[in-house]
Structures are given as structure tokens and as C-alpha cells.
Write a protein that holds these residues in place. Structure first.
Motif, short mmCIF file in Angstrom:
data_model
loop_
_atom_site.label_atom_id
_atom_site.label_comp_id
_atom_site.label_asym_id
_atom_site.label_seq_id
_atom_site.Cartn_x
_atom_site.Cartn_y
_atom_site.Cartn_z
N ASP A 97 54.94 -45.37 24.07
CA ASP A 97 53.93 -44.64 23.31
C ASP A 97 53.75 -45.25 21.92
O ASP A 97 52.62 -45.36 21.43
N PRO A 387 56.54 -31.54 30.71
CA PRO A 387 55.45 -32.16 29.94
C PRO A 387 56.00 -32.87 28.71
O PRO A 387 57.05 -32.51 28.17
N GLY A 388 55.28 -33.87 28.25
CA GLY A 388 55.72 -34.64 27.09
C GLY A 388 55.46 -36.11 27.31
O GLY A 388 55.17 -36.55 28.43
N ASP A 389 55.54 -36.88 26.24
CA ASP A 389 55.25 -38.30 26.38
C ASP A 389 56.53 -39.08 26.66
O ASP A 389 57.63 -38.53 26.74
N CYS A 392 60.36 -39.38 24.95
CA CYS A 392 61.52 -38.53 25.26
C CYS A 392 62.43 -39.15 26.33
O CYS A 392 63.51 -38.60 26.60
N ASP A 397 67.74 -37.14 26.33
CA ASP A 397 66.87 -35.98 26.28
C ASP A 397 66.55 -35.52 27.70
O ASP A 397 66.24 -36.35 28.57
N VAL A 399 64.24 -34.39 30.49
CA VAL A 399 62.81 -34.55 30.72
C VAL A 399 62.38 -34.00 32.09
O VAL A 399 61.27 -34.25 32.54
#
Length: 444
Positions: A97, A387-389, A392, A397, A399
Motif C-alpha cells: 500500500d 477488512p483492511g489494507d 496489516c 497483526d 487479519v
């Protein structure tokens, strides 16, 4: 455009990300994790330095390294200061990202919109080319030694395509010696050397074994040339072998190990527990300067698919750890936390085990379903990805939705495990184990 001097800027994106401030406070400041994080941050971008050597003489090549935490506009400005025709990014998933945002900053400059081409390659681009295509002008998939020369030639001929794919047949023995001079006058404290690309196993959590084609090895002559090039800059170098499983091939490892010994290298690599079944090889590895091997013991509650002959019961792998260390080689035992079947109680049991475990070093990560793995496909199909980019996807983390607890419960249990395993007295105990193993190596 023929006859023109072209400029290529390669951008190395740091893959080290820790998103949780609590984890930073609990773990990454603790001795064991901070030492490993420091070692990783010192490694030069081997892939980019290697493909830089494939650029034709009429291309001027520069290198920009992004530490992953600085201002993105400043990094974009640094890249643009080289006045590149092409900007080529290489990134792993957690940096994707950020790389995309920097690419957009470069593409959005009015003076550069029709002049600078942004390219992305590496494991993430190979695993998620459609995601990358909207964020970069060109996406390359697979071996960069195959794709970058085609990109540069097509750019010079005004026939640039939006996507390039290697077919996995590239002979690793043809890979050029990295262009170490691009690092500048300061020699890094550690160097990287790849002797094997890929892995014969297909562990469901690992993308490297399949995305770049079949497992391939470099020739002994190529390894010798690369060692000589490094030794000219830094005699008796510290090396990390950038292999997924160095001793998984059926090659004769003797010439490679002999070369490492002759150059006085001290080195680290990754392999699996089965090297303990080969005492002659263990002795050669120890004598060649190997200081530490990361051994994936993986999950204490789950056996992943695709692990092939490295699948074994827990005690057999622990016995292998002790055999490897008895040969004078420190084992960095890697554990994956959070696989299906994991509970707060099982994580606590892992902590109990590590209080008295024999290995000289420990690495703890959360199960992370990287794009390109069968684990990712399975969790996505069952709608368990959170959800998330991609920032992570750090190995630290959560995910996805675990099957036996909530995501928050898993994250908190992992935090507690990190605090427990890497507290000062626990690390001091492992330091003493390492000291005793080094004493064994000195006696041999």
C-alpha cells in the motif's frame, strides 16, 4: 527513443511493519526481537541489486531505499531527484500500500505524468497483479532477471506493455552478480547471498514455494563468484542466505560449504528439521561458519497442508533441534501462533513450553494468510479475512477471524506471549544456551 541515455531508479521498500503500538512496547523493544529486527533492517535489497545487473549499458541505474516510516512525499521527491524514466518498486505484501501511494505521488506530478513509468515487481506483484495494475503503470510477475530486461527494451522501443510474466524456467545459475556498488561507499554490516530459489514443499502458509516457479539452485561457480565479490568489499563477511530452505535440494552442498569456509563467512539461513538426520552434513555446516539456522516448527496445534516430508510429530522435531545444536549451530525456532484449533489455553501452553525449551533463539509470528497462498484462498472463500489494507499483513497483526476465539482475543493472547517469551530473564536464559553452543563450535 533509441540512442538516448535512459535512467532507471530502483526502490527498495522495507517489509518490516508492526502496526500495534502495544506490540512495539511489549515486544519489539525487548532484546530478542529487537536484535532480529535490527539484523533484518541491515540487509541490502538483494533482488534489486541483482536485476540491476541485467540493465543494458545505456541505462543509468540508481537505488533508493525506503525505511517504511518516513514521509512518503519526501521519498517521492528523492526518487524524482534522480530524474528517472522508469521507477521500479520491489515490495512484499505489508509494504504494498505504501509503494502504491508513492507511485501515485510520482504519477500525479504534472511535469512527470507522460514521462515517468512506475513498475512494480516481487512476490506481492506476482500474487496480486490485478490489485497492482491500477496503482502502477507496469506489473511484472515472476523472476525479475527475466522480466526487467524486457521492460527496458520495450520502453526504449516505445512498445511498453502493462504486464510482463516470467514462465519460471529461468536458470538461476545465469543470475548475474549483484551490483553492490549501488549501495554507495558505506559497506553494509551484513550481506545477502541466494543459493536456491523456491522450495520443493508447498506449505499452505507460504507463497515463495510456488509463485516464482520450481525450486532451483545456483551453480557452485556462481556462488563462488558472488562470495568473492562480497569478500572484496568486506573480508570475512556476515551473510544471510536468502533461501527459503537451503538444504532441501538434492545437490551436493559440499562445494558451497567449502567456499563459505574458505572466505571466512559467518552466516545464517533457513532450513527444516530434517538436516538433523544427516550428521555428516551438520558437521560440514558447522565447520563452514554457520552461526544460526531458522527451523520452522510451525504450529503447536495444527499441521499445515503441503509440508511433505518435513511433517513430523512435535517431539521428533524437538529432538532434531537438540541434535543440530549439539553440532554447534544455534537453532532459531520459528512458531506460528493462531492456526485453526488455537485457543488461549494452547497459546499459554506454548509459553509454558518455551520457558524451558532447549533452542537458543525463538521467533514468534501470527498466522498470516499472504496473497498467493492456499491459506489466503481458503480464508477468503470462507469469508474469514478481516477488512483492511495490506499494511496489516505484518506477521504480528491478526487479519482473519480465528475459529476458536475472537480476533481481539488472539491479538491479546499473542501480545501476552510476546511479553512472556522475550522478557529479559527469558532472553538471558537463551543467551546462555547460545554461549554453550558457540563453545561447542569452537572446540570442533
Amino acid at each position: 527513443m533509441s540512442g538516448k541515455q535512459h535512467r532507471l531508479t530502483l526502490v527498495s521498500m522495507s517489509g518490516l511493519r508492526v502496526g500495534h503500538s502495544e506490540l512495539l512496547a511489549r515486544g519489539m523493544s525487548l532484546p530478542g526481537l529487537s536484535r532480529r529486527a535490527s539484523a533484518l533492517s541491515q540487509l541490502p535489497p538483494l533482488g534489486l541489486l541483482t536485476i540491476a545487473a541485467t540493465a543494458p549499458p545505456d541505462w543509468q541505474v540508481s537505488l533508493v531505499s525506503d525505511d517504511g516510516v518516513g514521509d512518503e512525499s519526501a521519498i517521492a521527491a528523492q526518487i524524482q531527484s534522480h530524474q528517472p524514466d522508469i521507477v521500479a518498486f520491489s515490495c512484499l505484501t505489508p509494504a504494498a500500500d505504501r509503494a502504491a501511494r508513492i507511485s501515485e505521488l510520482i504519477r500525479s506530478q504534472p511535469s512527470c505524468r507522460d514521462q515517468v513509468v512506475t513498475v512494480v515487481g516481487g512476490l506481492h506483484a506476482t500474487a496480486a497483479p490485478d490489485w497492482c495494475q491500477t496503482r502502477f503503470d507496469v506489473v511484472t510477475c515472476g523472476d525479475g532477471e527475466s522480466t526487467l530486461p524486457r521492460v527496458l527494451a520495450d520502453f526504449a522501443a516505445d512498445r511498453l506493455q502493462h504486464r510482463y510474466r516470467a514462465d519460471g524456467s529461468y536458470a538461476l545459475a545465469q543470475s548475474p552478480t549483484p551490483r553492490w556498488e549501488l549501495l554507495g561507499p558505506e559497506a553494509p554490516p551484513r550481506y545477502t547471498l541466494q543459493t536456491m530459489r523456491g522450495c520443493p514443499w508447498a506449505c499452505s502458509f507460504c507463497a515463495a514455494s510456488r509463485l516464482l516457479g520450481p525450486a532451483r539452485t545456483k551453480s557452485d561457480q556462481q556462488i563462488e563468484r558472488e562470495l568473492a565479490a562480497i569478500a572484496r568489499i568486506r573480508p570475512r563477511p556476515w551473510l544471510e542466505l536468502a533461501d527459503d530452505n537451503t538444504f532441501a535440494s538434492d545437490r551436493d552442498h559440499g562445494p558451497m560449504l567449502d567456499a563459505l569456509r574458505r572466505y571466512g563467512a559467518r552466516w545464517f539461513t533457513e532450513s527444516d528439521w530434517r538436516i538433523a538426520l544427516r550428521p555428516d552434513l551438520l558437521r560440514q555446516i558447522a565447520a563452514s561458519g554457520c552461526r544460526q539456522i531458522l527451523i520452522g516448527l510451525e504450529s503447536s496445534v495444527f499441521r499445515y497442508g503441503g509440508m511433505g516430508a518435513k511433517t513430523a510429530d512435535w517431539q521428533r522435531m524437538i529432538d532434531a533441534v537438540e541434535a543440530i545444536q549439539s553440532a554447534g549451530i544455534v537453532v532459531n525456532a520459528c512458531f506460528i501462533v493462531g492456526a485453526d484449533g488455537e485457543t488461549p489455553a494452547s497459546i499459554e501452553r506454548l509459553g509454558d513450553f518455551l520457558e524451558t525449551a532447549p533452542m537458543g533463539e525463538v521467533q514468534l509470528t501470527l498466522q498470516t494468510p499472504f496473497p498467493g497462498t492456499s491459506l489466503y484462498d481458503s480464508l477468503q472463500a470462507n469469508r474469514r479475512l478481516l477488512p483492511g489494507d495490506f499494511s496489516c499483513y505484518t506477521l504480528f497483526d491478526v487479519v482473519y477471524r480465528p475459529d476458536q476465539m475472537t480476533a481481539d482475543e488472539l491479538q491479546n493472547a499473542f501480545h501476552e506471549l510476546i511479553s512472556r517469551v522475550f522478557r529479559d530473564d527469558a532472553q538471558q536464559r537463551r543467551d546462555l544456551i547460545q554461549k554453550s553452543i558457540r563453545a561447542i563450535a569452537r572446540r570442533q
